[in-house]
Design a protein around this motif. Structure first.
Motif, mmCIF file in Angstrom:
data_model
loop_
_atom_site.group_PDB
_atom_site.id
_atom_site.type_symbol
_atom_site.label_atom_id
_atom_site.label_comp_id
_atom_site.label_asym_id
_atom_site.label_seq_id
_atom_site.Cartn_x
_atom_site.Cartn_y
_atom_site.Cartn_z
ATOM 1 N N LEU A 169 0.827 -1.208 0.000
ATOM 2 C CA LEU A 169 0.000 0.000 0.000
ATOM 3 C C LEU A 169 0.862 1.260 0.000
ATOM 4 C CD1 LEU A 169 -2.830 -1.048 2.485
ATOM 5 C CD2 LEU A 169 -2.851 -1.114 -0.015
ATOM 6 N N GLY A 174 -1.674 -1.358 -4.323
ATOM 7 C CA GLY A 174 -2.775 -2.147 -3.766
ATOM 8 C C GLY A 174 -3.877 -2.413 -4.775
ATOM 9 N N TYR A 185 -10.450 -4.640 -1.329
ATOM 10 C CA TYR A 185 -9.421 -3.796 -0.713
ATOM 11 C C TYR A 185 -9.207 -4.169 0.753
ATOM 12 C CZ TYR A 185 -7.027 0.380 0.968
ATOM 13 O OH TYR A 185 -6.120 1.231 1.559
ATOM 14 N N LYS A 189 -5.663 -4.901 2.695
ATOM 15 C CA LYS A 189 -5.266 -4.135 3.884
ATOM 16 C C LYS A 189 -4.997 -5.047 5.069
ATOM 17 C CE LYS A 189 -6.682 -0.146 6.641
ATOM 18 N NZ LYS A 189 -7.734 0.890 6.850
#
Length: 353
Positions: A169, A174, A185, A189
């Motif tokens: 990221l 990403g 997403y 993360k």
């Protein structure tokens, strides 16, 4: 006098062939012969998976050879070019050059940039296959619409952490990872957080999920539904029903060879609507015992039972008679929660188990 005939003239003798002299054993030839022998040893070591020994031998040969003269290298390259254009036409020359570059000894002499590019071209095919396998693993094999088991959760996140670096990221890659792996997403993360923990610990930490309502033992709810506070016997149609605990009813040879556990009790009808039944259940001893059994550190009060969970056990009948009775009583009527208090109990949900 007689003239004697003259003999025919003899052909001249063939010229003597020049003796082929062996080339002089110069330093240039000796060094080339030694290099060829060294490269053969390198190829032999690599074929035996002795990569480090082969690399050390090649590095030692590079150190011993020293630096090459730029002018001499251009001269030898011109000589190689002249020899190349003595092979034949365009097609044959291309084939010869292609075969020449594929020779094991010549491959070890190629520049590092060219060898790296060749390796990338060779690895591009397997890389696409591995990427497709990863997409299939996350989107087909591990796809689910509900709650994963602990084994599936650990397999999913361990596989994703192995592919996602911790700084993806920060490098603003990403979204590219989302498109390549077809994941969300939030998955990327969380994978970066888990990857950081794995790098710090130098190992994987088992993920354990918290208790959920689908893990609640419904025996207490089942027990409460068969109390007089929740239901009553059906006086209009008195008959006993069998409730099988180890699967459906068996017949024929299966029944003779298998033991099926069941219990019999009278047909019972729900006394009140679902909302009123839920209020009565929250005041019962079964609800207090259920809360005590489901207490956790994150949920000190235990599981909160709602209408859906309460009716999951109360109206869990699977017999065809229960479905027919349910359709008979409620098909053209309002839901039980909206039924007036003047309606008889038989117009409400039928409990058969």
């Amino acid at each position: 006098t007689w003239d004697h005939p003259q003999p025919p003239p003899q052909p001249p003798p063939p010229p003597q062939e020049a003796e082929v002299t062996a080339p002089r054993d110069t330093k240039r030839i000796r060094l080339g012969r030694e290099l060829k022998q060294t490269l053969k040893e390198v190829c032999k070591l690599q074929s035996r998976d002795k990569v480090e020994a082969a690399a050390a031998l090649l590095e030692a040969a590079a150190v011993d050879s020293g630096s090459a003269s730029e002018a001499l290298a251009k001269k030898r390259a011109a000589e190689l070019q002249d020899v190349t254009f003595t092979f034949g036409d365009l097609t044959l020359t291309r084939a010869v050059i292609s075969k020449f570059l594929e020779l094991p000894l010549i491959k070890r002499l190629l520049p590092d940039e060219l060898r790296k590019k060749q390796a990338e071209d060779v690895d591009s095919g397997p890389a696409k296959i591995l990427l497709e396998a990863a997409r299939e693993f996350f989107n087909d094999i591990m796809a689910t619409r509900g709650r994963r088991t602990d084994e599936d959760r650990n397999a999913f996140w361990a596989g994703l952490v192995a592919l996602i670096p911790a700084n993806i990221l920060e490098d603003r890659r990403g979204r590219a990872a989302m498109r390549l792996l077809n994941v969300q997403y939030r998955h990327i993360k969380k994978a970066t957080v888990l990857c950081t923990a794995v790098e710090q610990k130098r190992g994987w930490t088992q993920l354990v999920s918290s208790r959920h309502k689908d893990r609640v033992d419904l025996k207490l709810i089942h027990e409460w539904w068969h109390t007089d506070a929740a239901s009553m016997e059906d006086n209009m149609k008195k008959e006993k029903l069998r409730v099988f605990h180890d699967g459906p009813h068996l017949s024929g040879s299966d029944a003779a060879n298998s033991t099926v556990a069941y219990e019999e009790h009278m047909r019972r009808l729900q006394l009140a609507g679902n909302k009123d039944s839920l209020a009565a259940f929250t005041e019962s001893s079964q609800y207090a015992l259920l809360c005590e059994q489901t207490k956790t550190a994150r949920c000190p009060d235990g599981v909160k039972v709602g209408i859906k969970l309460l009716c999951k056990r109360g109206a869990r009948a699977s017999s065809r008679y229960r479905v027919r009775q349910h359709d008979l009583l409620l098909r053209h009527r309002q839901p039980a929660d909206m039924a007036p208090s003047s309606w008889p109990a038989r117009c409400r949900i039928t409990i058969v188990n």
